[in-house]
Motif scaffolding. Structure first.
Motif, PDB file in Angstrom:
ATOM      1  N   PHE A 135     -28.546 -25.912 -15.553  1.00  0.00           N
ATOM      2  CA  PHE A 135     -30.078 -27.580 -15.984  1.00  0.00           C
ATOM      3  C   PHE A 135     -31.181 -26.918 -16.385  1.00  0.00           C
ATOM      4  O   PHE A 135     -31.524 -27.817 -17.533  1.00  0.00           O
ATOM      5  N   GLU A 136     -31.286 -26.012 -16.290  1.00  0.00           N
ATOM      6  CA  GLU A 136     -32.913 -25.167 -17.261  1.00  0.00           C
ATOM      7  C   GLU A 136     -32.504 -25.402 -18.612  1.00  0.00           C
ATOM      8  O   GLU A 136     -32.966 -26.163 -19.116  1.00  0.00           O
ATOM      9  N   LYS A 144     -30.459 -27.787 -19.767  1.00  0.00           N
ATOM     10  CA  LYS A 144     -30.360 -29.117 -21.112  1.00  0.00           C
ATOM     11  C   LYS A 144     -31.508 -29.392 -20.122  1.00  0.00           C
ATOM     12  O   LYS A 144     -32.108 -30.826 -21.439  1.00  0.00           O
ATOM     13  N   GLU A 145     -32.265 -28.929 -19.014  1.00  0.00           N
ATOM     14  CA  GLU A 145     -33.878 -30.199 -19.139  1.00  0.00           C
ATOM     15  C   GLU A 145     -34.884 -29.311 -19.641  1.00  0.00           C
ATOM     16  O   GLU A 145     -35.987 -29.920 -19.181  1.00  0.00           O
ATOM     17  N   HIS A 146     -34.759 -27.936 -19.655  1.00  0.00           N
ATOM     18  CA  HIS A 146     -36.345 -27.270 -20.104  1.00  0.00           C
ATOM     19  C   HIS A 146     -36.899 -27.262 -19.034  1.00  0.00           C
ATOM     20  O   HIS A 146     -38.588 -27.527 -18.714  1.00  0.00           O
ATOM     21  N   ALA A 147     -36.843 -27.382 -17.914  1.00  0.00           N
ATOM     22  CA  ALA A 147     -37.998 -27.272 -16.456  1.00  0.00           C
ATOM     23  C   ALA A 147     -36.915 -26.547 -15.202  1.00  0.00           C
ATOM     24  O   ALA A 147     -35.893 -25.754 -15.517  1.00  0.00           O
ATOM     25  N   GLY A 174     -35.358 -25.365 -12.642  1.00  0.00           N
ATOM     26  CA  GLY A 174     -33.507 -25.330 -11.358  1.00  0.00           C
ATOM     27  C   GLY A 174     -33.554 -25.441 -10.439  1.00  0.00           C
ATOM     28  O   GLY A 174     -33.504 -26.224  -9.329  1.00  0.00           O
ATOM     29  N   PHE A 233     -36.676 -28.026 -10.032  1.00  0.00           N
ATOM     30  CA  PHE A 233     -36.777 -29.444 -10.397  1.00  0.00           C
ATOM     31  C   PHE A 233     -38.227 -29.667 -11.651  1.00  0.00           C
ATOM     32  O   PHE A 233     -38.658 -31.601 -11.696  1.00  0.00           O
ATOM     33  N   GLN A 282     -41.421 -28.669 -14.287  1.00  0.00           N
ATOM     34  CA  GLN A 282     -42.641 -27.564 -15.527  1.00  0.00           C
ATOM     35  C   GLN A 282     -43.713 -26.833 -14.737  1.00  0.00           C
ATOM     36  O   GLN A 282     -43.938 -26.872 -15.152  1.00  0.00           O
TER      37      GLN A 282
END
Length: 166
Positions: free
Chosen positions: A98-99, A101-104, A106, A109, A111
């Protein structure tokens, strides 16, 4: 001056001093890491290491403390260690994916870091329990709130899955 008058006077002085200290102490507490420190008038906490929902609450409380402490050089290592201890290997892989892919984060969920959190048991079955984590992102009546469903293994108490609830 009678003994009774002296006791009354001393009690009044002690009470006044205590009330003055109570009023001044929060102002003297200052701030840490750019975040406002809050002192609760009455605060209590307890836990049970056998309780799966408490285990999730312990994780989120400690994890949020670690990622909140941006000025502490050991905070990043602490957050990694918490993940390794509380999450199953499969959940750690899912969080990492997840991290990437989303740069946030995990776990959160997001930033950024919430200012409040709450964990509530929502059910169990097939050897797992589900807890709902509610994260509050700010103060006041219009603060944003997000929710995460966290699944845990009832035998190991390890977190096995995290899902953002929209």
């Amino acid at each position: 001056m009678s003994i009774r008058s002296r006791k009354t006077l001393l009690s009044a002085v002690a009470l006044t001093g205590g009330l003055t200290l109570a009023a001044v102490a929060p102002a003297l507490a200052g701030t840490t890491a750019g975040h406002t420190t809050r002192a609760a008038a009455v605060s209590s906490a307890q836990g049970d290491p056998r309780n799966v929902t408490q285990h999730v609450a312990d994780f989120y409380g400690s994890y949020i403390d670690a990622v909140w402490a941006t000025d502490d050089k050991s905070a990043g290592d602490a957050a990694k260690a918490l993940r390794a201890f509380y999450l199953s290997a499969a959940a750690q892989k899912k969080v990492a994916a997840f991290e990437k892919k989303e740069h946030a984060d995990g776990i959160l969920f997001a930033q950024n870091v919430p200012v409040k959190w709450k964990v509530t048991y929502t059910g169990s079955g097939a050897g797992h329990a589900t807890s709902r984590v509610t994260l509050t992102w700010g103060d006041g009546p219009h603060a944003e709130v997000s929710r995460i469903d966290v699944q845990s293994d009832l035998k190991t108490l390890k977190i096995t899955d995290l899902k953002s609830v929209r």
